[in-house]
Design a protein around this motif. Structure first.
Motif, short mmCIF file in Angstrom:
data_model
loop_
_atom_site.label_atom_id
_atom_site.label_comp_id
_atom_site.label_asym_id
_atom_site.label_seq_id
_atom_site.Cartn_x
_atom_site.Cartn_y
_atom_site.Cartn_z
N LEU A 248 -1.29 22.09 15.66
CA LEU A 248 -1.73 21.37 16.88
C LEU A 248 -1.40 22.20 18.12
O LEU A 248 -2.21 22.29 19.05
CB LEU A 248 -1.05 20.00 16.99
N ARG A 249 -0.22 22.80 18.13
CA ARG A 249 0.17 23.65 19.27
C ARG A 249 -0.79 24.83 19.41
O ARG A 249 -1.30 25.12 20.49
CB ARG A 249 1.61 24.12 19.06
N ASP A 250 -1.06 25.50 18.27
CA ASP A 250 -1.95 26.67 18.31
C ASP A 250 -3.34 26.28 18.81
O ASP A 250 -3.95 27.00 19.60
CB ASP A 250 -2.05 27.30 16.91
N LEU A 251 -3.79 25.13 18.34
CA LEU A 251 -5.11 24.66 18.75
C LEU A 251 -5.14 24.37 20.26
O LEU A 251 -6.12 24.68 20.96
CB LEU A 251 -5.46 23.38 17.98
N VAL B 55 -3.30 25.79 22.59
CA VAL B 55 -3.30 27.07 23.32
C VAL B 55 -4.72 27.63 23.35
O VAL B 55 -5.25 27.98 24.42
CB VAL B 55 -2.34 28.09 22.65
N GLU B 56 -5.34 27.68 22.17
CA GLU B 56 -6.68 28.28 22.06
C GLU B 56 -7.71 27.48 22.88
O GLU B 56 -8.50 28.06 23.63
CB GLU B 56 -7.04 28.27 20.57
N THR B 57 -7.65 26.17 22.76
CA THR B 57 -8.64 25.32 23.43
C THR B 57 -8.47 25.39 24.95
O THR B 57 -9.45 25.57 25.70
CB THR B 57 -8.49 23.86 22.96
N LEU B 58 -7.24 25.28 25.41
CA LEU B 58 -7.01 25.26 26.86
C LEU B 58 -7.32 26.62 27.48
O LEU B 58 -7.92 26.71 28.55
CB LEU B 58 -5.57 24.81 27.16
N HIS C 46 -7.93 27.66 31.39
CA HIS C 46 -6.60 27.29 31.92
C HIS C 46 -5.58 28.39 31.59
O HIS C 46 -5.73 29.11 30.60
CB HIS C 46 -6.14 25.96 31.33
N GLN C 47 -4.54 28.46 32.39
CA GLN C 47 -3.40 29.36 32.11
C GLN C 47 -2.40 28.58 31.26
O GLN C 47 -2.08 27.44 31.61
CB GLN C 47 -2.69 29.78 33.40
N VAL C 48 -1.92 29.19 30.19
CA VAL C 48 -1.00 28.47 29.30
C VAL C 48 0.29 29.28 29.11
O VAL C 48 0.24 30.47 28.83
CB VAL C 48 -1.65 28.22 27.91
N GLN C 49 1.41 28.62 29.28
CA GLN C 49 2.70 29.19 28.87
C GLN C 49 3.29 28.26 27.81
O GLN C 49 2.98 27.06 27.79
CB GLN C 49 3.69 29.27 30.04
N TYR D 8 -8.06 16.12 18.40
CA TYR D 8 -7.17 16.65 19.44
C TYR D 8 -7.93 17.62 20.34
O TYR D 8 -7.79 17.59 21.57
CB TYR D 8 -5.97 17.34 18.79
N GLN D 9 -8.76 18.43 19.73
CA GLN D 9 -9.54 19.38 20.52
C GLN D 9 -10.45 18.64 21.51
O GLN D 9 -10.52 18.98 22.69
CB GLN D 9 -10.37 20.28 19.61
N ALA D 10 -11.10 17.58 21.00
CA ALA D 10 -11.99 16.80 21.88
C ALA D 10 -11.19 16.16 23.02
O ALA D 10 -11.61 16.12 24.17
CB ALA D 10 -12.71 15.73 21.06
#
Ligand SMILES: Cc1cc2nc3c(=O)[nH]c(=O)nc-3n(C[C@H](O)[C@H](O)[C@H](O)COP(=O)(O)OP(=O)(O)OC[C@H]3O[C@@H](n4cnc5c(N)ncnc54)[C@H](O)[C@@H]3O)c2cc1C
Length: 236
Positions: free
Chosen positions: A19-22, A24-27, A32-35, A204-206
């Motif tokens: 879920l975390r990996d998804l 990061v990839e989706t955002l 978006h910037q992701v940390q 979650y992606q949606a």
């Protein structure tokens, strides 16, 4: 938007990590910037203690929240806390991603909350709820659990999930001023098929794709209370 994902799962191949990996990839795909703060990978120290301050305002007696306030003012917070605080202040959206442990967050994440949401910035005095230090930012809780969906809700064996998560949703995230979005929940995760888990990933992606349209949960606003924090409707 700037997004900080705080992830608390000890297994890199877990579904919670997927879920975390998804996220990061989706955002990132949405621009978006992701940390991230992967707490187990960082070997995050969850224990709030005197060692959290490079120097103490009161070396004789530790009042943790007061030392946090002084530590903020005099730049005396331990480096690991300061690093996380900087990421948090940078973020417009905080995502907490974890498996439910004992109706709550894993200890390592509880320790992130205890040490990083410092008094003097995130809360303190009348700086709470809509006046909290993190007002203007949003929070999303993304969790996995073992229980089945029908076990949660009014009249269900465990009661409503929002009641179970009250210390987190209300007592922590809303308290420091964050606009709290409805949690994303993947139910009964270890016991369902790969295909059913795939459905949760797609859902979650949606959800992440439509996040900016999500209505936040309702929490108190200080204007509803008087100087002594009685409800304004309280009889004098
Ligand atoms: C101390 C403790 C307390 C707990 N308390 C509670 C509680 O109060 N209430 C409750 O309901 N539950 C509770 N649980 C259960 C816990 O919440 C669940 O076991 C956890 O959320 C399951 O998620 P996981 O990521 O750990 O699953 P995992 O066991 O890591 O994964 C489940 C399956 O998903 C597979 N998988 C991994 N990636 C993918 C992918 N991309 N696509 C499809 N499948 C994939 C894995 O290979 C595995 O077979 C508790 C567990 C512990 C250890």
């Amino acid at each position: 938007m700037n997004v900080l994902i705080v992830h608390a799962h000890p297994e890199p191949q877990s579904f919670t990590t997927a879920l975390r990996d998804l996220a990061v990839e989706t955002l990132q795909g949405l621009g978006h910037q992701v940390q991230q703060s992967d707490l187990y990978a960082m070997n995050w120290n969850p224990v709030a203690s005197a060692a959290d301050f490079t120097e103490r305002a009161n070396p004789e007696y530790l009042v943790y929240a007061l030392e946090q306030r002084e530590g903020v003012k005099s730049d005396r917070l331990a480096a690991d806390i300061r690093g996380e605080l900087d990421k948090l202040l940078w973020a417009d959206l905080l995502i907490l991603n974890f498996p439910l442990y004992w109706f709550s967050v894993p200890a390592i994440l509880k320790g992130w909350i205890d040490r990083v949401l410092v008094s003097g910035i995130c809360y303190g005095g009348k700086r709470f709820y809509d006046q909290g230090g993190l007002a203007g930012k949003k929070a999303l809780v993304s969790l996995t659990l073992g229980g089945r969906e029908h076990m949660f809700g009014e009249g269900a064996i465990h009661g409503p999930l929002e009641d179970m998560l009250r210390p987190l949703l209300r007592g922590t995230l809303a308290y420091v001023g964050l606009e709290v979005l409805p949690p994303f929940v993947a139910w009964h995760v270890p016991y369902i098929s790969d295909a059913a888990r795939g459905d949760f990933l797609r859902a979650y992606q949606a959800r992440l794709q439509g996040l900016e349209q999500d209505a936040a949960l309702e929490f108190p606003r200080l204007e509803q209370f008087d100087e002594r924090l009685y409800p304004r409707t309280h009889p004098l």
